[in-house]
Design an enzyme around this catalytic site. Structure first.
Site, PDB file in Angstrom:
ATOM      1  N   CYS A 170       0.987  -1.656  -0.102  1.00  0.00           N
ATOM      2  CA  CYS A 170      -0.215  -0.103   0.130  1.00  0.00           C
ATOM      3  C   CYS A 170       0.981   1.171  -0.159  1.00  0.00           C
ATOM      4  O   CYS A 170       0.531   2.192  -0.941  1.00  0.00           O
ATOM      5  CB  CYS A 170      -1.129  -0.205   1.292  1.00  0.00           C
ATOM      6  SG  CYS A 170      -2.162  -1.518   1.335  1.00  0.00           S
ATOM      7  N   HIS A 219      -0.691  -9.754  -5.246  1.00  0.00           N
ATOM      8  CA  HIS A 219       0.387  -9.532  -6.194  1.00  0.00           C
ATOM      9  C   HIS A 219       0.766  -9.966  -7.296  1.00  0.00           C
ATOM     10  O   HIS A 219       0.455 -11.391  -6.736  1.00  0.00           O
ATOM     11  CB  HIS A 219       2.349  -8.598  -5.417  1.00  0.00           C
ATOM     12  CG  HIS A 219       2.138  -9.436  -4.735  1.00  0.00           C
ATOM     13  ND1 HIS A 219       1.732 -10.237  -3.339  1.00  0.00           N
ATOM     14  CD2 HIS A 219       3.403 -10.437  -4.787  1.00  0.00           C
ATOM     15  CE1 HIS A 219       3.067 -10.944  -2.972  1.00  0.00           C
ATOM     16  NE2 HIS A 219       3.341 -11.178  -4.097  1.00  0.00           N
ATOM     17  N   HIS A 274       3.185 -11.869  -9.533  1.00  0.00           N
ATOM     18  CA  HIS A 274       4.837 -11.444  -9.789  1.00  0.00           C
ATOM     19  C   HIS A 274       4.711 -11.581 -11.842  1.00  0.00           C
ATOM     20  O   HIS A 274       4.412 -12.942 -12.247  1.00  0.00           O
ATOM     21  CB  HIS A 274       5.349 -13.130  -9.762  1.00  0.00           C
ATOM     22  CG  HIS A 274       5.716 -12.555  -7.918  1.00  0.00           C
ATOM     23  ND1 HIS A 274       6.503 -12.487  -7.499  1.00  0.00           N
ATOM     24  CD2 HIS A 274       4.884 -12.982  -7.040  1.00  0.00           C
ATOM     25  CE1 HIS A 274       6.524 -12.206  -6.058  1.00  0.00           C
ATOM     26  NE2 HIS A 274       5.301 -12.459  -6.176  1.00  0.00           N
TER      27      HIS A 274
HETATM   28  P1  DGP Z   1       5.993 -12.992  -2.114  1.00  0.00           P
HETATM   29  O1  DGP Z   1       7.046 -13.582  -1.435  1.00  0.00           O
HETATM   30  O2  DGP Z   1       4.716 -13.831  -3.386  1.00  0.00           O
HETATM   31  O3  DGP Z   1       4.601 -12.123  -1.033  1.00  0.00           O
HETATM   32  O4  DGP Z   1       6.205 -11.719  -3.305  1.00  0.00           O
HETATM   33  C1  DGP Z   1       6.616 -10.650  -2.116  1.00  0.00           C
HETATM   34  C2  DGP Z   1       7.763 -10.122  -3.409  1.00  0.00           C
HETATM   35  O5  DGP Z   1       8.038  -8.547  -2.851  1.00  0.00           O
HETATM   36  C3  DGP Z   1       9.216 -10.589  -3.423  1.00  0.00           C
HETATM   37  O6  DGP Z   1       9.544 -11.090  -4.349  1.00  0.00           O
HETATM   38  C4  DGP Z   1       9.871  -8.995  -3.187  1.00  0.00           C
HETATM   39  C5  DGP Z   1       8.797  -8.220  -3.131  1.00  0.00           C
HETATM   40  N1  DGP Z   1       9.609  -7.353  -2.645  1.00  0.00           N
HETATM   41  C6  DGP Z   1       8.938  -7.806  -1.052  1.00  0.00           C
HETATM   42  N2  DGP Z   1      10.087  -6.046  -0.380  1.00  0.00           N
HETATM   43  C7  DGP Z   1       9.716  -5.370  -1.319  1.00  0.00           C
HETATM   44  C8  DGP Z   1      10.200  -3.941  -1.632  1.00  0.00           C
HETATM   45  O7  DGP Z   1      10.016  -3.112  -0.545  1.00  0.00           O
HETATM   46  N3  DGP Z   1      10.386  -3.042  -3.155  1.00  0.00           N
HETATM   47  C9  DGP Z   1      10.439  -4.083  -3.936  1.00  0.00           C
HETATM   48  N4  DGP Z   1       9.900  -3.560  -5.030  1.00  0.00           N
HETATM   49  N5  DGP Z   1       9.919  -5.273  -3.924  1.00  0.00           N
HETATM   50  C10 DGP Z   1       9.792  -5.892  -2.597  1.00  0.00           C
END
Ligand code: DGP
Length: 112
Positions: free
Chosen positions: A6, A98, A100
């Site tokens: 968020c 989300h 990917h």
């Molecule tokens: P999941 O494991 O499916 O909940 O994926 C979460 C993803 O979010 C993981 O691949 C890393 C990414 N992620 C976590 N924190 C941040 C952040 O602060 N910035 C960005 N750009 N990605 C993040």
């Protein structure tokens, strides 16, 4: 609500933005697992796919309408994988829905 994604969607935490409209935000994953690794989120907080219902499914459809454009803008030309982890067994680490988008290399048939 103290939600990382968020805050990213609101611009309160920096990210590399790939796409934004009034409903959707897309940005590069901080720990890419493929040459292209982009996350697409609804701006509205939905915890995971388990919370998709008839009150928000149009928003999910909108995300999927935009994914081809987002993937193309990231330079994906030979296919891509869409993954959405939901809950503990799926290793969801950020509890904001989300998707990917992974691409830019051939992937294996194994998905888990
Ligand atoms: P999941 O494991 O499916 O909940 O994926 C979460 C993803 O979010 C993981 O691949 C890393 C990414 N992620 C976590 N924190 C941040 C952040 O602060 N910035 C960005 N750009 N990605 C993040």
């Amino acid at each position: 609500m103290d939600c990382l994604f968020c805050k990213i969607a609101a611009g309160e935490i920096p990210s590399t933005k790939v796409y934004e409209d009034e409903l959707i935000f897309a940005f590069r994953d901080i720990a890419p697992q493929a040459p292209v690794h982009t996350l697409v989120i609804p701006k509205r907080h939905i915890a995971c796919a388990d919370e998709i219902d008839d009150t928000n499914s149009a928003l999910i459809a909108r995300i999927f309408e935009k994914i081809p454009q987002i993937a193309k803008s990231e330079g994906v030309t030979n296919g891509y994988r869409i993954i959405s982890n939901c809950g503990a067994d799926a290793a969801q680490s950020v509890p904001h829905l989300h998707f990917h988008i992974l691409g830019g290399k051939p992937m294996t048939e194994t998905m888990c």
